[in-house]
Design an enzyme around this catalytic site. Sequence first.
Site, short mmCIF file in Angstrom:
data_model
loop_
_atom_site.label_atom_id
_atom_site.label_comp_id
_atom_site.label_asym_id
_atom_site.label_seq_id
_atom_site.Cartn_x
_atom_site.Cartn_y
_atom_site.Cartn_z
N ARG A 158 0.83 -1.20 0.00
CA ARG A 158 0.00 0.00 0.00
C ARG A 158 0.87 1.25 0.00
O ARG A 158 0.51 2.26 -0.61
CB ARG A 158 -0.93 -0.03 1.21
CG ARG A 158 -2.03 -1.08 1.10
CD ARG A 158 -2.67 -1.40 2.44
NE ARG A 158 -3.27 -0.23 3.06
CZ ARG A 158 -3.77 -0.23 4.31
NH1 ARG A 158 -3.70 -1.33 5.04
NH2 ARG A 158 -4.31 0.86 4.81
N CYS A 235 -0.48 5.67 9.61
CA CYS A 235 -0.89 4.36 9.09
C CYS A 235 -2.12 4.57 8.22
O CYS A 235 -2.21 5.56 7.51
CB CYS A 235 -1.16 3.38 10.24
SG CYS A 235 -2.43 3.92 11.41
#
Length: 280
Positions: A158, A235
């Site tokens: 990601r 995150c």
Amino acid sequence: MPNSPRNARQEFLAKRIPGAHYLDLDEVASPSELGLKHMMPSGEVFARALENFGINTSSHVVLYDSQGVFSAPRALFMFRSFGHAKSSILNGGLPRWESDGLPTESGPLEAGPKSTYSVPTEDKNAIRSYEQMVDNSKANVSDGPTAELVLDARPRGRYVGSDPEPRPGLSSGHIPHSFSVPFNTFLQTNAVPNSDKTYTTFLSSDELYKKLVDAVGPQNAQQILEGKRNVTTTCGSGMTAGVLWLGLKLLAESSHVALYDESWTGYASRAQSEIAKGES
């Protein structure tokens, strides 16, 4: 996580450490203009929640989750940011507790006595805003010591942009000049004897330091531990960034570590955000 079929409250009622309370980080939170969940609460919301738990300023609060080390560090970050120093996580969480043969309980919770908890003031250095992250992203760490190191706890796919985000319509990639440090970099997986189940715990200090050096280089790592380089962890939604925060605090309590509360969901959902892809 988005689209997860789990119901944490039902799981808690089915099995918990005796005497535990259920802390919902989506409820003990502030509203977000972007509709983001588990944003840091105001001091008043935090205080009222602790009063309902019967916690006072002298209580030692132990936080745990059902995976070992996952969401408990984020909860600890909240307590420490409001100055509740007598707070810890249970390293290994509920599965380690069970693996050690310790008792659990189930069923509805009985309401206990409430406490009084003075409204605390949040540490102004604990949270980074979107504007601060954008400003910091324009400075390369090599330009000087004033630029903060940004550590991204999402899986590497990601971060580089090769894997999709779990939130539909959200681009993957990363904040320019940030470093990829998937949260499980700081963790080890432990097997439950006579079972196919596992749980996570933090690595030893020596292993944590080696992982940090691998991620950011020896010079940056040493500056972090000496308090000469500020760090911000991020995150997907501000949850596992807490794992990196606590890992750094375990290495050096004096390290200066903040958390980007909105994290990637808040950053990437804004059309004006610059999104980097690839290894750099």
